[in-house]
Scaffold this active site. Sequence first.
Site, PDB file in Angstrom:
ATOM      1  N   PRO A 149      66.827  61.762  31.611  1.00 42.35           N
ATOM      2  CA  PRO A 149      66.466  63.179  31.769  1.00 42.35           C
ATOM      3  C   PRO A 149      65.008  63.354  32.185  1.00 42.35           C
ATOM      4  O   PRO A 149      64.685  64.252  32.941  1.00 42.35           O
ATOM      5  CB  PRO A 149      66.734  63.762  30.377  1.00 42.35           C
ATOM      6  CG  PRO A 149      67.774  62.873  29.786  1.00 42.35           C
ATOM      7  CD  PRO A 149      67.505  61.496  30.334  1.00 42.35           C
ATOM      8  N   GLY A 150      64.126  62.458  31.719  1.00 42.99           N
ATOM      9  CA  GLY A 150      62.713  62.607  32.036  1.00 42.99           C
ATOM     10  C   GLY A 150      62.174  61.538  32.959  1.00 42.99           C
ATOM     11  O   GLY A 150      60.952  61.350  33.055  1.00 42.99           O
ATOM     12  N   ALA A 151      63.052  60.785  33.596  1.00 42.50           N
ATOM     13  CA  ALA A 151      62.579  59.705  34.468  1.00 42.50           C
ATOM     14  C   ALA A 151      63.551  59.520  35.622  1.00 42.50           C
ATOM     15  O   ALA A 151      64.617  58.933  35.471  1.00 42.50           O
ATOM     16  CB  ALA A 151      62.432  58.388  33.696  1.00 42.50           C
ATOM     17  N   ARG A 269      68.440  51.169  50.446  1.00 40.57           N
ATOM     18  CA  ARG A 269      67.908  52.378  51.106  1.00 40.57           C
ATOM     19  C   ARG A 269      68.524  52.615  52.480  1.00 40.57           C
ATOM     20  O   ARG A 269      68.992  53.722  52.753  1.00 40.57           O
ATOM     21  CB  ARG A 269      66.385  52.307  51.189  1.00 40.57           C
ATOM     22  CG  ARG A 269      65.767  52.758  49.891  1.00 40.57           C
ATOM     23  CD  ARG A 269      64.287  52.563  49.819  1.00 40.57           C
ATOM     24  NE  ARG A 269      63.853  52.928  48.470  1.00 40.57           N
ATOM     25  CZ  ARG A 269      62.687  52.658  47.952  1.00 40.57           C
ATOM     26  NH1 ARG A 269      61.791  51.992  48.660  1.00 40.57           N
ATOM     27  NH2 ARG A 269      62.383  53.014  46.734  1.00 40.57           N
ATOM     28  N   LEU A 359      79.238  78.544  62.211  1.00 41.64           N
ATOM     29  CA  LEU A 359      80.421  79.124  61.568  1.00 41.64           C
ATOM     30  C   LEU A 359      80.194  80.590  61.244  1.00 41.64           C
ATOM     31  O   LEU A 359      81.130  81.389  61.230  1.00 41.64           O
ATOM     32  CB  LEU A 359      80.750  78.373  60.279  1.00 41.64           C
ATOM     33  CG  LEU A 359      81.282  76.947  60.370  1.00 41.64           C
ATOM     34  CD1 LEU A 359      81.437  76.373  58.969  1.00 41.64           C
ATOM     35  CD2 LEU A 359      82.610  76.895  61.099  1.00 41.64           C
ATOM     36  N   GLU A 384      68.378  57.176  45.356  1.00 41.44           N
ATOM     37  CA  GLU A 384      67.731  55.995  45.944  1.00 41.44           C
ATOM     38  C   GLU A 384      66.309  56.279  46.415  1.00 41.44           C
ATOM     39  O   GLU A 384      65.858  55.733  47.410  1.00 41.44           O
ATOM     40  CB  GLU A 384      68.549  55.431  47.116  1.00 41.44           C
ATOM     41  CG  GLU A 384      69.832  54.781  46.709  1.00 41.44           C
ATOM     42  CD  GLU A 384      69.617  53.586  45.793  1.00 41.44           C
ATOM     43  OE1 GLU A 384      70.450  53.379  44.906  1.00 41.44           O
ATOM     44  OE2 GLU A 384      68.607  52.877  45.955  1.00 41.44           O
ATOM     45  N   GLY A 385      65.610  57.130  45.693  1.00 41.07           N
ATOM     46  CA  GLY A 385      64.238  57.458  46.075  1.00 41.07           C
ATOM     47  C   GLY A 385      64.218  58.700  46.929  1.00 41.07           C
ATOM     48  O   GLY A 385      64.780  58.716  48.018  1.00 41.07           O
ATOM     49  N   THR A 386      63.590  59.748  46.446  1.00 43.05           N
ATOM     50  CA  THR A 386      63.507  60.990  47.211  1.00 43.05           C
ATOM     51  C   THR A 386      62.729  60.762  48.505  1.00 43.05           C
ATOM     52  O   THR A 386      62.037  59.754  48.670  1.00 43.05           O
ATOM     53  CB  THR A 386      62.771  62.073  46.404  1.00 43.05           C
ATOM     54  OG1 THR A 386      61.435  61.608  46.169  1.00 43.05           O
ATOM     55  CG2 THR A 386      63.451  62.348  45.074  1.00 43.05           C
ATOM     56  N   GLN A 388      60.111  62.124  49.254  1.00 45.09           N
ATOM     57  CA  GLN A 388      58.689  62.030  48.906  1.00 45.09           C
ATOM     58  C   GLN A 388      58.337  60.608  48.472  1.00 45.09           C
ATOM     59  O   GLN A 388      57.298  60.062  48.862  1.00 45.09           O
ATOM     60  CB  GLN A 388      58.355  63.031  47.784  1.00 45.09           C
ATOM     61  CG  GLN A 388      58.400  64.492  48.220  1.00 45.09           C
ATOM     62  CD  GLN A 388      59.811  64.970  48.564  1.00 45.09           C
ATOM     63  OE1 GLN A 388      60.779  64.606  47.891  1.00 45.09           O
ATOM     64  NE2 GLN A 388      59.922  65.757  49.615  1.00 45.09           N
TER      65      GLN A 388
END
Lengths: 403, 369
Positions: A149-151, A269, A359, A384-386, A388
């Site tokens: 949740p925090g990582a 990636r 559409l 897999e890594g944002t 950013q």
Amino acid sequence: MRVELDEATRRRVEGIRMLGRAQVRPLGLEADRLGRPIPPDHEFFELLLKIGQGRTRWSGEQDPAAEPAARDESDRPELKATIGTSRALLAVAEELSYWDRGVAVSLPGPGLGEPPIIGMGTPDQKERFLRPFIDPGKPRWGSFAMTEPGAGSDVAAIRTVCRKDGDHWVLNGAKSFAANASRADWILVWATIDRNLGREGHRAFVIEQGTPGLGDFHVEKKMGLKAYESTSFTMRDCRVPADSLLGSDEHYARKAGFKGAMKSFNSTRPLVAAMAVGMGRAAFDEALAFAKEQDLLGDVRVRDRLERIRRRLRVARLLCWRAAWLADHSRPNIVEASMSKAVAPAVALEAASLGMELLGEVGARGEHLIEKLFRDVKAMDIVEGTGQIQRIVMARQLVQLPR
Amino acid sequence: MIDFEIGDELELVRATAREFADDHLRPTLRQHESTRALSDATRAAFRDIGFATLEWPESLGGSGLGGLARFIVLEELAAADPGATLALDPLGPALYALVECGGEAALERFGTPLADGETARSVLVWCGEGCRAKLEFGDDAVSGAIPWLPADAAAQLVLLDADGAHVVSEGFTLEPARGAGLRAAGAASVTLDRAPIAASYPGGEAAARAAARGRLYTAAMLVGIARESADYSRAYALDRVTFGKPIAHHQALAFLIADMATATDSARLAGWDAAWRLDSGHGAEEACATAFIEAAEQAMYVTPNGVQILGGHGFMQDHPVEKMMREARALSLLFGGVDAARNTAISELIESDGPVQLTWEAPDAGRTG
């Protein structure tokens, strides 16, 4: 220089195309409509086993020297040259995601936990955790749980703790968004021996389903990609035998623990980027077909934007293939892999968004494939890594951006 | 299978081009720009290496190499000095109009006399979609005006449009212009007054191939320019300190620098893809147009940002980044610019019934609807 698939890979892609049209896309649409993952006992998974899917790429060979061969060999001689190369895997993943990326993630198999087990696992661990996937009699899943949740991107910040207690380890913590976790035979869980140690404190455990203390499985409700389960769970004084610690103590003494995880990220990636290319292609094809049906192609604005999407999808794919080609030749590909991952999801989202615009109100009804793709594809810039994080990774290489 | 290896021969070609650029072009780029002339030594070195005839058939004394070889050379040379790159090539993209529309006979007749690089160049004039030239063709002569060519003198003009190519060797005058960029190659407006047509080579398909190869030629140069601007500004950003650290380590700039590298690689890959299609006998008109658009867009993303990273210094002519920005803009106006290329790139898609052809899909690929 060559920009075409070999015959063997092309045939595999064509096979997936048939499976995709007949099974994968309808299943993905159904899961989206019902708002729940495909059940583990669905006959589709049985079918996949029959056609040879859902297996480990571990050869069953314990001699490490024989292991790299698993990449290039097949029991079908005509496929021997390229099957299992990163490029071939990319082509397959792209095509599968073209039909439905959510279904693709739901497929049985050892999943993201497989590379660390092959790379770090003891012979005994490979036997226990991968042997059942060599010729599974029923659909089996492995799962991989790093995110908490925090990582998320900051994997060094994981808070799940492990402590040695005699010949056991005891784990406490919570994991988020782990694919296929509630149906998995085992979950590869990352924990830390000391939250202050950062990456050096990381340890990987393979926890088997049913272990006391492993529980609170909660299948999340998602914006898209509903065909597979993204599951959160907790470990409360979860006791596992000492030999559940992945690899040997020397691995971690050499600070290889974190690298074990990052290595699997790096190799995947371009793969995840290729999935985004497949989704973008699907959106593009649907958008183009709709534009033709509705006689929109006389509008130069529409044409120009279709040109742009097709071009950017092609470039994204070339970036993916280059990164995979480098990986196949064991050449450094950190920058190239991140480039592909930074570009492809954004392009795919643009494709889906343009599709929605073409559409018009038809898309707003919420029943069109493009509308689903628009929701599905956003995840690709996060997993897999944002985007950013990819730029940070590139900048570390290009300008030695400090950590 | 997919392969990005260019092979030993092309690696050698690349190294040779890079060395030539470092020795003969980079040190004197401002001098080339202001004098609009290159030294005899530079011209001789270029000729002796054989760059001018890289793609010429061996029967005419060329090396018989393909589009990828040309792309690689042009990226290296244009990275150092785009204007000089054009000035050195006796035919430039006019080669393609001659060869595709008129065959080897046309190349022998009009190209061979110029191959030594001693005389004025043969200059391609795009007369197709998107051009701003106003030309009127009579039965055997052409009159009109061309607003800009990157040349101070021309041995001949090769006029290319969608229907074929025409060569004129006299009856035109060049009026020197300041030039927005590429000044080392010269800059002029051209007036044609009943200029006799020396040869006409009709053929729509050949003309389309010629335009495609010309666009790829331009794309390669744009990739070189983008690369140089990205590399130069990246090095500067590591050197320049603000607020206590190199500006490259401020995340806003670190991300920008990463994106500029990505942009350059994107344009190069699109170009290599098109060059491979060209060299391997696949239809390449769409791919070359696509590569040109990608290169133009990415170069117009990278080069202004190259100036931005240097800030006030970037605006000054002590650094090459402002020149790169101007030259990228000027180059990407050739062949009718990106809008004409877009029409070429999209046309076959509009006509086809199948799904998107990114590069390799089987014809039966596709959607279910």
